[in-house]
Motif scaffolding. Structure first.
Motif, mmCIF file in Angstrom:
data_model
loop_
_atom_site.group_PDB
_atom_site.id
_atom_site.type_symbol
_atom_site.label_atom_id
_atom_site.label_comp_id
_atom_site.label_asym_id
_atom_site.label_seq_id
_atom_site.Cartn_x
_atom_site.Cartn_y
_atom_site.Cartn_z
ATOM 1 N N ASP A 61 0.806 -1.220 0.000
ATOM 2 C CA ASP A 61 0.000 0.000 0.000
ATOM 3 C C ASP A 61 0.839 1.271 0.000
ATOM 4 O O ASP A 61 0.371 2.322 -0.456
ATOM 5 N N TYR A 62 2.056 1.188 0.538
ATOM 6 C CA TYR A 62 2.841 2.409 0.765
ATOM 7 C C TYR A 62 4.310 2.034 0.824
ATOM 8 O O TYR A 62 4.676 0.962 1.333
ATOM 9 N N ILE A 63 5.158 2.926 0.314
ATOM 10 C CA ILE A 63 6.605 2.720 0.386
ATOM 11 C C ILE A 63 7.219 3.936 1.071
ATOM 12 O O ILE A 63 7.069 5.067 0.594
ATOM 13 N N GLU A 64 7.886 3.707 2.171
ATOM 14 C CA GLU A 64 8.655 4.746 2.855
ATOM 15 C C GLU A 64 10.013 4.806 2.178
ATOM 16 O O GLU A 64 10.855 3.901 2.325
ATOM 17 N N VAL A 65 10.236 5.861 1.392
ATOM 18 C CA VAL A 65 11.428 5.923 0.548
ATOM 19 C C VAL A 65 12.617 6.483 1.329
ATOM 20 O O VAL A 65 12.460 7.117 2.365
ATOM 21 N N ASN A 66 13.809 6.236 0.782
ATOM 22 C CA ASN A 66 15.005 6.830 1.375
ATOM 23 C C ASN A 66 14.981 8.349 1.215
ATOM 24 O O ASN A 66 15.220 9.094 2.156
ATOM 25 N N GLY A 67 14.687 8.822 -0.008
ATOM 26 C CA GLY A 67 14.475 10.248 -0.247
ATOM 27 C C GLY A 67 15.621 11.134 0.201
ATOM 28 O O GLY A 67 15.480 11.923 1.116
ATOM 29 N N SER A 68 16.756 11.027 -0.483
ATOM 30 C CA SER A 68 17.930 11.790 -0.064
ATOM 31 C C SER A 68 17.753 13.289 -0.275
ATOM 32 O O SER A 68 18.414 14.101 0.361
ATOM 33 N N GLY A 69 16.854 13.685 -1.195
ATOM 34 C CA GLY A 69 16.647 15.100 -1.469
ATOM 35 C C GLY A 69 17.487 15.644 -2.607
ATOM 36 O O GLY A 69 17.372 16.816 -2.942
ATOM 37 N N SER A 70 18.320 14.818 -3.214
ATOM 38 C CA SER A 70 19.104 15.258 -4.361
ATOM 39 C C SER A 70 18.500 14.660 -5.636
ATOM 40 O O SER A 70 17.947 13.556 -5.620
ATOM 41 N N GLN A 71 18.621 15.381 -6.730
ATOM 42 C CA GLN A 71 17.881 15.045 -7.944
ATOM 43 C C GLN A 71 18.247 13.681 -8.504
ATOM 44 O O GLN A 71 17.376 12.879 -8.837
ATOM 45 N N VAL A 72 19.540 13.397 -8.599
ATOM 46 C CA VAL A 72 19.962 12.154 -9.245
ATOM 47 C C VAL A 72 19.619 10.943 -8.379
ATOM 48 O O VAL A 72 19.039 9.956 -8.855
ATOM 49 N N ASN A 172 12.561 1.626 2.445
ATOM 50 C CA ASN A 172 13.917 1.702 1.896
ATOM 51 C C ASN A 172 14.838 2.424 2.871
ATOM 52 O O ASN A 172 14.461 3.450 3.435
ATOM 53 N N CYS A 173 16.033 1.906 3.022
ATOM 54 C CA CYS A 173 17.087 2.620 3.756
ATOM 55 C C CYS A 173 18.386 2.382 2.995
ATOM 56 O O CYS A 173 18.950 1.283 3.047
ATOM 57 N N PHE A 174 18.832 3.416 2.262
ATOM 58 C CA PHE A 174 20.017 3.309 1.415
ATOM 59 C C PHE A 174 21.086 4.254 1.951
ATOM 60 O O PHE A 174 20.989 5.472 1.805
ATOM 61 N N ALA A 175 22.106 3.699 2.587
ATOM 62 C CA ALA A 175 23.137 4.514 3.224
ATOM 63 C C ALA A 175 24.129 5.044 2.197
ATOM 64 O O ALA A 175 24.316 4.467 1.110
ATOM 65 N N ASP A 176 24.779 6.162 2.552
ATOM 66 C CA ASP A 176 25.765 6.760 1.653
ATOM 67 C C ASP A 176 26.924 5.820 1.361
ATOM 68 O O ASP A 176 27.558 5.899 0.311
ATOM 69 N N GLY A 177 27.215 4.920 2.289
ATOM 70 C CA GLY A 177 28.321 3.989 2.068
ATOM 71 C C GLY A 177 28.012 2.869 1.105
ATOM 72 O O GLY A 177 28.890 2.049 0.809
ATOM 73 N N GLY A 178 26.760 2.802 0.620
ATOM 74 C CA GLY A 178 26.408 1.778 -0.353
ATOM 75 C C GLY A 178 25.604 0.628 0.190
ATOM 76 O O GLY A 178 25.175 -0.252 -0.572
ATOM 77 N N ASN A 179 25.370 0.570 1.510
ATOM 78 C CA ASN A 179 24.542 -0.501 2.066
ATOM 79 C C ASN A 179 23.066 -0.201 1.811
ATOM 80 O O ASN A 179 22.586 0.895 2.100
ATOM 81 N N ASN A 180 22.356 -1.169 1.272
ATOM 82 C CA ASN A 180 20.937 -1.033 0.959
ATOM 83 C C ASN A 180 20.134 -2.010 1.799
ATOM 84 O O ASN A 180 20.468 -3.203 1.862
ATOM 85 N N VAL A 181 19.072 -1.517 2.424
ATOM 86 C CA VAL A 181 18.193 -2.371 3.224
ATOM 87 C C VAL A 181 16.763 -2.114 2.793
ATOM 88 O O VAL A 181 16.361 -0.967 2.574
ATOM 89 N N HIS A 182 15.999 -3.175 2.656
ATOM 90 C CA HIS A 182 14.579 -3.071 2.315
ATOM 91 C C HIS A 182 13.802 -3.983 3.250
ATOM 92 O O HIS A 182 14.141 -5.162 3.420
ATOM 93 N N ALA A 183 12.787 -3.419 3.893
ATOM 94 C CA ALA A 183 11.963 -4.172 4.830
ATOM 95 C C ALA A 183 10.505 -4.067 4.421
ATOM 96 O O ALA A 183 10.087 -3.085 3.802
ATOM 97 N N ILE A 184 9.730 -5.073 4.773
ATOM 98 C CA ILE A 184 8.289 -5.071 4.528
ATOM 99 C C ILE A 184 7.583 -5.382 5.839
ATOM 100 O O ILE A 184 7.868 -6.399 6.490
#
Length: 239
Positions: A61-72, A172-184
């Motif tokens: 129903d919904y995705i809580e995004v990482n949303g870094s705030g930068s365009q790319v 989504n939780c995508f850290a600057d160091g490159g670690n990506n985590v996705h939970a449901i």
């Protein structure tokens, strides 16, 4: 935040607010830097968690995004989300069941290293109250991504969802160091017996050191700077 197995929570008499259905992680590997994440790895971690959950993409129903705030970085995250949760073949998402998108950051600011747990708590609270929180950003049209023609939308007001069906949220939780985590996460199963344990009462924070006058009585009021007067302190009154 306390995580337990469902069986242990029932045994302990806890109130269960949400159920963690899947958790996956990976790493971007070598990229040009934090501003150029690996969209293929982002898609992979989302697909892995979705497979663990046993749910179809259209059931989220919904995705809580990482949303870094930068365009790319935001564009790449949207592209990855669209590939996994959009109208693609096999997603099971119909045109009349769009998926909400949002981020905790416009509500409380960037929590830095705590952004993952802040987003997790937000998701649990939305499940508890069976409603979606308004998204306070993304007011301008997105370049290179047509939100209106996609399977997604930004909730602009609190959205109460119909009772009687589970609420399912991906995170989504995508850290600057490159670690990506996705939970449901999703609504917990209805308890078979009432919870025995309840939240503790909030502590009363008014202790005073013995032998000292109450702190408030010894403090002088701070000066307030108004719009038409010189600033005499760092305290500003909004008129």
């Amino acid at each position: 935040m306390l995580l337990k197995t469902a069986a242990r929570a029932r045994e302990d008499g806890d109130t269960v607010y949400a159920r963690l259905s899947a958790l996956a992680s990976n790493n971007d590997g070598r990229t040009a830097g934090p501003a150029t994440p690996n969209v293929q790895r982002q898609k992979a971690v989302m697909g892995k968690a979705l497979g663990q959950s046993g749910l179809a993409a259209g059931q989220i129903d919904y995705i809580e995004v990482n949303g870094s705030g930068s365009q790319v970085t935001d564009l790449l995250e949207l592209k990855a989300i669209d590939a996994v949760y959009g109208h693609g073949e096999g997603s099971g998402r119909s045109a009349d069941s769009p998926c909400g998108l949002g981020s905790i950051k416009p509500n409380i600011g960037h929590p830095l290293c705590a952004e993952g747990i802040a987003s997790f708590i937000k998701a649990v609270l939305m499940i508890q109250h069976h409603s979606l929180v308004p998204f306070l950003s993304g007011q301008q049209p997105l370049r290179h991504f047509d939100l209106e023609r996609s399977a997604f939308y930004f909730p602009r007001n609190a959205v109460a969802l119909p009772e009687g069906r589970p609420l399912r949220i991906a995170l989504n939780c995508f850290a600057d160091g490159g670690n990506n985590v996705h939970a449901i996460l999703q609504s917990p199963e209805a308890p078979t017996v009432p919870a025995r344990r309840q939240p503790l009462a909030a502590p009363i924070l008014h202790r005073q050191r013995q032998g000292h006058a109450p702190l408030a009585a010894t403090m002088e009021p701070l000066p307030v700077a108004r719009d038409n007067a010189p600033a005499t302190s760092m305290i500003w009154e909004q008129l």
